[in-house]
Design an enzyme around this catalytic site. Sequence first.
Site, PDB file in Angstrom:
ATOM      1  N   PHE A  88     -12.290  -5.624  -4.734  1.00 19.01           N
ATOM      2  CA  PHE A  88     -12.485  -6.125  -6.085  1.00 19.01           C
ATOM      3  C   PHE A  88     -11.654  -7.394  -6.242  1.00 19.01           C
ATOM      4  CE2 PHE A  88     -14.666  -3.466  -9.358  1.00 19.01           C
ATOM      5  CZ  PHE A  88     -15.329  -2.644  -8.459  1.00 19.01           C
ATOM      6  N   ILE A  98      -3.331  -3.873   1.184  1.00 21.34           N
ATOM      7  CA  ILE A  98      -3.962  -2.681   1.773  1.00 21.34           C
ATOM      8  C   ILE A  98      -5.393  -3.010   2.223  1.00 21.34           C
ATOM      9  CG2 ILE A  98      -4.492  -0.236   1.403  1.00 21.34           C
ATOM     10  CD1 ILE A  98      -2.478  -0.368  -0.989  1.00 21.34           C
ATOM     11  N   LYS A 153      20.920   2.125 -13.692  1.00 17.21           N
ATOM     12  CA  LYS A 153      20.279   1.131 -14.561  1.00 17.21           C
ATOM     13  C   LYS A 153      21.019  -0.211 -14.428  1.00 17.21           C
ATOM     14  CE  LYS A 153      19.047   0.279 -19.293  1.00 17.21           C
ATOM     15  NZ  LYS A 153      19.372   0.545 -20.680  1.00 17.21           N
ATOM     16  N   LYS A 175     -11.944 -14.860  -0.963  1.00 18.22           N
ATOM     17  CA  LYS A 175     -11.286 -13.569  -0.726  1.00 18.22           C
ATOM     18  C   LYS A 175     -12.056 -12.721   0.281  1.00 18.22           C
ATOM     19  CE  LYS A 175      -8.740 -12.706  -4.234  1.00 18.22           C
ATOM     20  NZ  LYS A 175      -8.330 -12.406  -5.584  1.00 18.22           N
ATOM     21  N   ASN A 200       0.884  -3.257 -14.255  1.00 15.58           N
ATOM     22  CA  ASN A 200      -0.115  -4.148 -14.848  1.00 15.58           C
ATOM     23  C   ASN A 200      -1.023  -3.351 -15.773  1.00 15.58           C
ATOM     24  OD1 ASN A 200      -2.468  -3.148 -13.273  1.00 15.58           O
ATOM     25  ND2 ASN A 200      -1.229  -3.885 -11.557  1.00 15.58           N
ATOM     26  N   PRO A 231       2.408  -4.863   0.880  1.00 13.51           N
ATOM     27  CA  PRO A 231       1.350  -5.011   1.873  1.00 13.51           C
ATOM     28  C   PRO A 231       0.005  -5.162   1.181  1.00 13.51           C
ATOM     29  CG  PRO A 231       2.111  -2.736   1.756  1.00 13.51           C
ATOM     30  CD  PRO A 231       3.032  -3.544   0.897  1.00 13.51           C
TER      31      PRO A 231
HETATM   32  O1  C5P Z   1      -5.594 -10.552  -3.690  1.00 15.71           O
HETATM   33  P1  C5P Z   1      -6.096  -9.751  -4.834  1.00 15.71           P
HETATM   34  O2  C5P Z   1      -5.039  -8.882  -5.446  1.00 15.71           O
HETATM   35  O3  C5P Z   1      -6.834 -10.542  -5.881  1.00 15.71           O
HETATM   36  O4  C5P Z   1      -7.192  -8.795  -4.166  1.00 15.71           O
HETATM   37  C1  C5P Z   1      -7.831  -7.782  -4.874  1.00 15.71           C
HETATM   38  C2  C5P Z   1      -8.418  -6.785  -3.922  1.00 15.71           C
HETATM   39  O5  C5P Z   1      -7.497  -6.465  -2.899  1.00 15.71           O
HETATM   40  C3  C5P Z   1      -8.705  -5.469  -4.608  1.00 15.71           C
HETATM   41  O6  C5P Z   1      -9.762  -4.848  -3.928  1.00 15.71           O
HETATM   42  C4  C5P Z   1      -7.414  -4.701  -4.413  1.00 15.71           C
HETATM   43  O7  C5P Z   1      -7.606  -3.303  -4.495  1.00 15.71           O
HETATM   44  C5  C5P Z   1      -6.999  -5.143  -3.039  1.00 15.71           C
HETATM   45  N1  C5P Z   1      -5.541  -5.226  -2.828  1.00 15.71           N
HETATM   46  C6  C5P Z   1      -4.930  -4.360  -1.961  1.00 15.71           C
HETATM   47  N2  C5P Z   1      -3.586  -4.465  -1.729  1.00 15.71           N
HETATM   48  C7  C5P Z   1      -2.858  -5.414  -2.341  1.00 15.71           C
HETATM   49  C8  C5P Z   1      -3.470  -6.314  -3.229  1.00 15.71           C
HETATM   50  C9  C5P Z   1      -4.823  -6.191  -3.463  1.00 15.71           C
HETATM   51  O8  C5P Z   1      -5.607  -3.483  -1.410  1.00 15.71           O
HETATM   52  N3  C5P Z   1      -1.552  -5.484  -2.101  1.00 15.71           N
END
Ligand code: C5P
Length: 413
Positions: A342, A325, A305, A356, A227, A323
């Site tokens: 965030f 995190i 590939k 969230k 991204n 996952p």
């Molecule tokens: O669900 P979303 O991606 O919008 O959530 C954003 C927050 O969750 C951020 O703090 C991001 O670092 C954390 N996050 C994470 N693991 C993921 C997806 C998002 O720790 N797989």
Amino acid sequence: MTKPKHILLIIGGGIAAYKASELIRLIKKEGMTVRCVLTDSGAQFVTPMTLAALSENEVHTTLWSLKDETEMGHIQLSREADLVVVCPATANLIAKMAGGIADDLATTLLLATDTRVLAAPAMNVRMWTHPATRRNVEQLRRDGIIVMQPDEGDMACGEYGPGRLPEPPAIMAEIMDQIGKSRPGASLLDGQPAFAPDKTKSLQGKHVLVTAGPTREPIDPVRYIANRSSGQQGFAIAEAAAEAGAQVTLVAGPVNLPTPAGVVRVDVETALEMEAAVYDALPADAAVMVAAVADWRTDTRAQQKIKKQKDGAPAPLKMVENPDILASLGKHEQRPGLLIGFAAETEKVEEHARAKLAKKGCDWIVANDVSGDVMGGAENSVHIVTASGTEKWERLPKPEVARRLVAKIVEEI
Ligand code: C5P
């Protein structure tokens, strides 16, 4: 007239040593002066004569030059500089610097200097990724030495990966950024024990964990899902926390940013690697999860590939969810005392962020509206959503968002 800034350039022994000549040219173009120190192995790749001609200064090679000692002692050589630059910083030089070894002129100067040091590494990919080098680089960063990320690409030895010397213009940009800044921790040396804790630092003794940047989920040997996250906001928060005296672990996805002074950086590529690095870093007093973790990865990583399908059929990719995190940290037995997530939203920013907060089990959500040019941009417009309400901050440069957020963390913990 002000005195021109002065660089002490230490050239280690690697094939990339020839690029030091280009760096000297760029330094002089900026109106600075440069003096070179060449290691024995560096002299196998580039001659003192070339460096003397380009730098228009004497080149120093040995600790045992009676002439140099009478005209300019090696301590003075290391201290007259506004910045010491090690280029290329070989695995061997990095190891000696991390261990405090001083067995030639270059390493003696590096141990004796009280000036900020910038290292531009260059080595074989296996040497760069070896646990010993990882450890040594972490140690240097903890000591306040700025270690640049090497470039990734084809290597002189025929292998591919991270380890190439950053291009001279990138090193020059880092020099411009670092010049004139004091060496982190150097002020403590004035009449105090070198490693005495600084009581004025509000996060002294606290461990702050920060994740930053994107993750990169490989599909096959040449393709990946990623991204637009640049990592700037997370790196700025890590820097601000370190400035406030915290011990900072920064788990970084693939980004092209220098490591902030005094921060221990762990580089990862995928969400699974990021998760493992986050757990390894526990316990922490606060965790700020800024990384834009990819939500999905492919269920397997193709060894070869993937070829285009017959009749224009779509690629045979099966996606699985990564996952979360942050959410798993929210339930973890070693959950950090203050857990901050965030949320990048393009609409209904506050509403989505509040949802969230509950879903992820964190204490604050820093919600940013990414409908404009926030991702990869220099500014951020955030709302801080907590159980007790929402603070709306004006659009600010990312380092300022970082400083204000750290000030709020200080109040909280
Ligand atoms: O669900 P979303 O991606 O919008 O959530 C954003 C927050 O969750 C951020 O703090 C991001 O670092 C954390 N996050 C994470 N693991 C993921 C997806 C998002 O720790 N797989």
